[in-house]
Design a protein around this motif. Structure first.
Motif, PDB file in Angstrom:
ATOM      1  N   PHE A  33       0.826  -1.204   0.000  1.00 37.00           N
ATOM      2  CA  PHE A  33       0.000   0.000   0.000  1.00 37.00           C
ATOM      3  C   PHE A  33       0.866   1.263   0.000  1.00 37.00           C
ATOM      4  N   LEU A  36       2.245   1.599  -3.561  1.00 35.98           N
ATOM      5  CA  LEU A  36       1.195   2.098  -4.450  1.00 35.98           C
ATOM      6  C   LEU A  36       0.959   3.588  -4.217  1.00 35.98           C
ATOM      7  N   LEU A  61      -2.269  -8.416  -5.738  1.00 34.01           N
ATOM      8  CA  LEU A  61      -3.084  -7.346  -6.324  1.00 34.01           C
ATOM      9  C   LEU A  61      -4.468  -7.850  -6.702  1.00 34.01           C
ATOM     10  N   VAL A  70      -7.861  -2.163  -3.431  1.00 41.34           N
ATOM     11  CA  VAL A  70      -7.063  -1.644  -4.545  1.00 41.34           C
ATOM     12  C   VAL A  70      -7.965  -1.590  -5.773  1.00 41.34           C
ATOM     13  N   TYR A  77      -2.619   0.062 -11.056  1.00 39.59           N
ATOM     14  CA  TYR A  77      -3.252  -0.154  -9.757  1.00 39.59           C
ATOM     15  C   TYR A  77      -3.055   1.060  -8.857  1.00 39.59           C
ATOM     16  N   ARG A  78      -4.051   1.301  -8.009  1.00 43.86           N
ATOM     17  CA  ARG A  78      -3.934   2.362  -7.018  1.00 43.86           C
ATOM     18  C   ARG A  78      -4.757   1.979  -5.783  1.00 43.86           C
ATOM     19  N   ASN A  79      -4.408   2.564  -4.652  1.00 43.44           N
ATOM     20  CA  ASN A  79      -5.132   2.301  -3.416  1.00 43.44           C
ATOM     21  C   ASN A  79      -6.553   2.845  -3.491  1.00 43.44           C
TER      22      ASN A  79
END
Length: 332
Positions: A33, A36, A61, A70, A77-79
């Motif tokens: 995390f 990211l 992921l 996510v 990908y991003r939080n």
């Protein structure tokens, strides 16, 4: 199939629920995390930054997307908003250390059937002891849960503008309440009563926060230690009541009432159950954790707190919701 007929989907999700703990705890232990959040949003660079395999990064992921922690778009990908707020390392409310800690507790659940049968765990003596090495990790990992609650309590008590106040924190652990409250009020002083190894951790953390000169500690057991008489303006009893049985909680509340000055305030923070035991969900399920890990602990109803505190001499008891699963109980 009739749309109104039940399906096994939710039950299967619950049966495989341990995978959520596993995926979240593993991702936290590899700081996914945090990476990211730093903008490393594709699989191979993320694997390289975390020091894990590409296959492993993809599996994590995928699991995190499944859990809604996510988000993925066009292979990046991003939080989620929740993960960004509560799982990025270095933020006061970060729960990543706690997630990694709970990953190591999965095996203990195998003992729950025996604890249910016997009314408690077989090996609790190895947990409720002063020299258990797990305190070093535990007291720091759980501190983030109390950050928003301690801030809300400070607002309710108007501590920032209270001037010279003396505070007693019984079982204060990492000293998170002291750290936040001393930071808000430069004229406040805090004393923490806890076991010596835990107080040592708190003194170090409070010194790092720059407020250690107004923090004192008393090494001792809350069941036998003297809290003093009419010595404090505010007292704290946070996430301790669930570890104790009714008689011990009543005894501690009486000692806390005596330790407070006339007009003093007690702040209790814990997972409080509705009187009919219909909710809240987290408080209800946490009762099994206490069955597995404590001699007499449990999650207690509002009516029980009201009764215990009234018998201890508190005239005004109010309950306040928080953004966490815990409830603040303010007693005067």
């Amino acid at each position: 199939m009739n749309a109104d007929e039940p399906t096994p989907d939710r039950i299967l999700q619950l049966i495989f629920g341990y995978w959520a703990t596993g995926v979240l705890g593993t991702a936290a232990s590899h700081s996914l995390f945090t990476h990211l959040d730093a903008g490393v949003g594709t699989v191979e660079p993320l694997a390289a930054r975390a020091g894990i395999s590409v296959r492993g990064a993809q599996a994590l992921l995928d699991g995190l997307v499944s859990l809604g922690l996510v988000e993925v778009r066009d292979g990046v990908y991003r939080n989620s908003a929740e993960a960004a707020a509560f799982l990025v390392e270095g933020r006061p409310t970060c729960l990543s250390a706690f997630a990694a800690l709970k990953l190591g507790h999965l095996g203990s659940l195998a003992g729950l059937p025996d604890a249910v049968r016997d009314g408690g765990p077989a090996n609790v003596a190895t947990v409720e002891v002063v020299d258990n090495p797990h305190w070093e990790n535990l007291v720091q990992a759980i501190a983030a849960q109390s950050v928003p609650v301690a801030t809300i309590a400070a607002d309710i008590l108007r501590l920032a503008d209270a001037g010279e106040v003396s505070i007693l924190d019984v079982g204060g652990g990492s000293g998170v309440y002291s750290a936040i409250w001393l930071g808000l009020n430069p004229r406040a002083r805090c004393t923490q009563l806890d076991w010596a190894p835990i107080n040592s951790i708190a003194r170090r953390l409070l010194a790092e926060r720059g407020v250690g000169d107004r923090f004192a500690s008393i090494d001792g057991d809350l069941h036998t230690a003297d809290f003093g008489t009419a010595a404090y303006d505010v007292a704290v009893y946070s996430h301790i009541a669930h570890q104790e049985g009714p008689e011990d909680n009543m005894a501690v509340f009486a000692k806390l009432r005596a330790a407070l000055k006339p007009g003093g305030t007690l702040v209790v923070n814990d997972y409080v159950v509705d009187d009919d035991r219909s909710g809240p969900p987290f408080a209800l399920i946490f009762a099994s954790e206490m069955l597995l890990k404590s001699r007499q602990g449990g999650t207690w109803r509002r009516a029980e707190y009201q009764s215990w505190l009234t018998k201890a001499g508190f005239d005004d008891v109010t309950f306040h919701p928080t953004p966490s699963p815990a409830t603040l109980v303010i007693a005067r």
